[in-house]
Scaffold this motif. Structure first.
Motif, short mmCIF file in Angstrom:
data_model
loop_
_atom_site.label_atom_id
_atom_site.label_comp_id
_atom_site.label_asym_id
_atom_site.label_seq_id
_atom_site.Cartn_x
_atom_site.Cartn_y
_atom_site.Cartn_z
N VAL A 135 0.85 -1.19 0.00
CA VAL A 135 0.00 0.00 0.00
C VAL A 135 0.88 1.24 0.00
N PRO A 136 0.65 2.18 -0.91
CA PRO A 136 1.46 3.41 -0.90
C PRO A 136 1.33 4.16 0.42
N GLN A 137 2.39 4.84 0.79
CA GLN A 137 2.37 5.62 2.02
C GLN A 137 1.70 6.97 1.78
N ILE B 211 -8.10 2.57 2.44
CA ILE B 211 -9.03 1.44 2.50
C ILE B 211 -9.17 0.82 1.11
N ALA B 212 -9.33 1.65 0.09
CA ALA B 212 -9.46 1.12 -1.28
C ALA B 212 -8.23 0.31 -1.66
N GLU C 260 -1.12 7.74 13.14
CA GLU C 260 0.02 7.41 14.01
C GLU C 260 0.71 6.11 13.62
N THR C 261 -0.05 5.15 13.06
CA THR C 261 0.49 3.81 12.82
C THR C 261 0.46 3.37 11.36
N ALA C 262 -0.31 4.07 10.52
CA ALA C 262 -0.54 3.67 9.12
C ALA C 262 -1.27 2.33 9.03
#
Length: 535
Positions: A102-104, A112-113, A482-484
């Protein structure tokens, strides 16, 4: 990741395909198959999570593995682990293969997508000896240790798929559930052999409402699957008495029938064997098999575990789920009955309409009589031993609003008591008791947020629903920044990751993604509002 919409045939074709799949998926659990090897692995805890071994796939035939074990039993835990690792493929908590990370830096909706492809699995047939059940179509898993499709999780996941235009994936998940019903007569807790002895809160009829398959042939397939699920829950009606429940069925003092959670086995859960043995050992005044049945039944409820089920909220060994007539289960059963009747109206099946209208009317009267307290302005659970509602105040009391079973006056009272007792700084409380169990305070759970918001919206209590929405989104958004990560559960008192329970906090996470995504569509400005400090 998108999938072409799968073809759907008549119920006979589904059942024939299901029978073929079932022939390759025996119902024996790992405990049944591996006996003394299984007990050694679980009792010595050679894997930190008891679910690891029961999800492992054997490299050799079961008989060969057991012959090797009998011929040369490992001398210690290290040797046992080496024995297992040489003969099994040990699972890891990994994303789908060949899926990009998942990109940052994505916003919450885009994150979500991007998670749906990571949590999506293709159709598959399990290897011989595996505990996995066959899946004829693609599906979404919750994430982490939860590597298979789960029953009630999937409804809330589907809400997010709907919002993100993933209709084909919704339909394919429904195909899997129809196949499970055709194979086993019910939808198990999850798609593993060791889950087949129990189901979970019956959301299948509500999943059907998300389907776009409305042609007569599909309607017949859906209604037959719903009828079969209903029969699974009501099978005990043939043996229930006024003094003794039978299977999932309880006879109330006025003769009406309601339902309870109940697992068909009375052994430790395969996936939590060591924990269950330890719990039973801490209750010397109870037969171990009694404790095992109660723990399993608690797992069927989805609330594993909660003070709702405990005589002593601080002692899991006092669990007595099978004594409780739960408000959430009976609300969902009423919803199932009303939806069967509605589908039968579409198909002009008069006998079916009469039967399920009557069943729904009988259940509605019983719920209003036994599971509603006008004095306390709440719905709740009923204890067969005491003959009255329990003192447990919980978010389960909002299920009658969610399905439309409450009267306007009951909904008004429930909305007021919810605002007073269950609305926390970070969302909706699960219960008002702190026990260390994961389905108690301070944890908040995505499915309960949706049940509350949708139920309050249904009866026009928009302000309380808006408050829960904004506070829940604030919690999810804060932890994500905070956590991604999207987490299984949250501490909604301090707006941080949740805790408690039998295993470490999981991320992924199917139903949190689904509910959060649906709430963002419900209230497009809520995320911006949610970032404002809560007074």
């Amino acid at each position: 990741m998108r999938f072409a919409k799968p073809p759907f045939g008549r119920l006979l074709l589904v059942a024939l395909a299901a029978s073929s799949l079932a022939a390759r998926a025996p119902d024996q659990t790992p405990a049944d198959l591996y006996g003394p090897l299984f007990e050694a692995v679980q009792s010595q805890r050679i894997f930190p999570d008891g679910k690891t071994f029961v999800d492992a796939v054997p490299r050799l035939p079961v008989d060969r593995i057991m012959a090797d074990y009998a011929a040369s039993p490992p001398a210690d835990a290290a040797a046992l682990k080496a024995f297992v690792e040489a003969r099994f493929v040990i699972p890891g908590d990994t994303p789908a293969p060949d899926t990009p990370a998942v990109p940052q830096g994505l916003d919450l909706k885009a994150h979500i997508a991007a998670l749906w492809p990571i949590l999506t699995r293709p159709a598959f047939t399990p290897e011989p000896g595996s505990s996995a059940l066959a899946m004829p179509a693609p599906y979404v898993v919750p994430g982490g240790r939860f590597r298979e499709i789960y029953y009630w999780d999937s409804y809330f996941t589907m809400l997010g798929l709907k919002a993100d235009g993933q209709q084909a994936l919704i339909e394919s998940m429904l195909e899997n559930f129809e196949t499970l019903i055709a194979n086993h007569g019910h939808i198990p807790n999850g798609a593993r052999t060791y889950y087949l002895s129990r189901s979970q809160p019956p959301f299948f009829a509500l999943m059907v409402e998300l389907s776009e398959r409305t042609d007569p042939a599909s309607r017949r397939t859906q209604v037959e699957a719903m009828k079969r699920e209903h029969a699974f829950w009501m099978k005990g009606a043939a043996c229930v008495t006024a003094s003794a429940p039978c299977q999932h069925v309880v006879r109330m003092p006025d003769g009406s029938l309601l339902n309870r959670y109940w697992d068909a086995r009375e052994t430790p859960r395969d996936e939590s064997w060591a924990e269950d043995v330890a719990t039973a050992a801490s209750a010397p005044d109870r037969a171990p098999r009694e404790v095992y049945r109660e723990l399993r039944s608690g797992a069927e409820s989805g609330w594993d575990f909660s003070s709702r089920w405990l005589d002593d909220p601080q002692d899991l060994a006092t669990i007595h789920v099978t004594d409780i007539v739960p408000v959430d289960l009976n609300s969902l059963m009423w919803s199932l009955e009303t939806r069967i009747a509605a589908h039968c109206r579409e198909l002009a099946e008069r006998a079916c309409i009469r039967e399920f209208d009557r069943r729904a009317d009988d259940r509605r009267r019983a719920v209003h009589r036994y599971l509603w307290s006008a004095r306390e302005r709440r719905f709740g659970d009923w204890d067969q031993r005491t003959g009255r509602m329990t003192e447990a105040v919980s978010a389960a009391g909002l299920y009658p609003l969610f399905v439309g079973l409450a009267t306007p006056n009951q909904a008004r009272g429930a909305a007021q008591s919810t605002q007073e007792t269950l609305v926390a700084p970070g969302g909706l409380r699960t219960t008002v008791v702190s026990t260390g169990q994961q389905w108690d305070s301070p944890n908040g759970w995505a499915p309960l947020q949706w049940v509350a918001v949708a139920g309050l919206d249904r009866y026009g209590h928009r302000e309380t629903a808006d408050t829960i929405t904004a506070r829940w989104l604030a919690t999810v958004d804060r932890v994500y920044r905070e956590t991604a990560k999207m987490l299984e559960k949250y501490d909604i008192e301090d707006q941080r990751p949740g805790g408690g329970g039998e295993y470490p906090l999981q991320d992924g996470f199917g139903w949190t993604n689904g509910v959060t995504r649906a709430l963002l569509d419900r209230s497009p400005n809520a995320l911006q509002d949610a970032r404002r400090p809560v007074s």
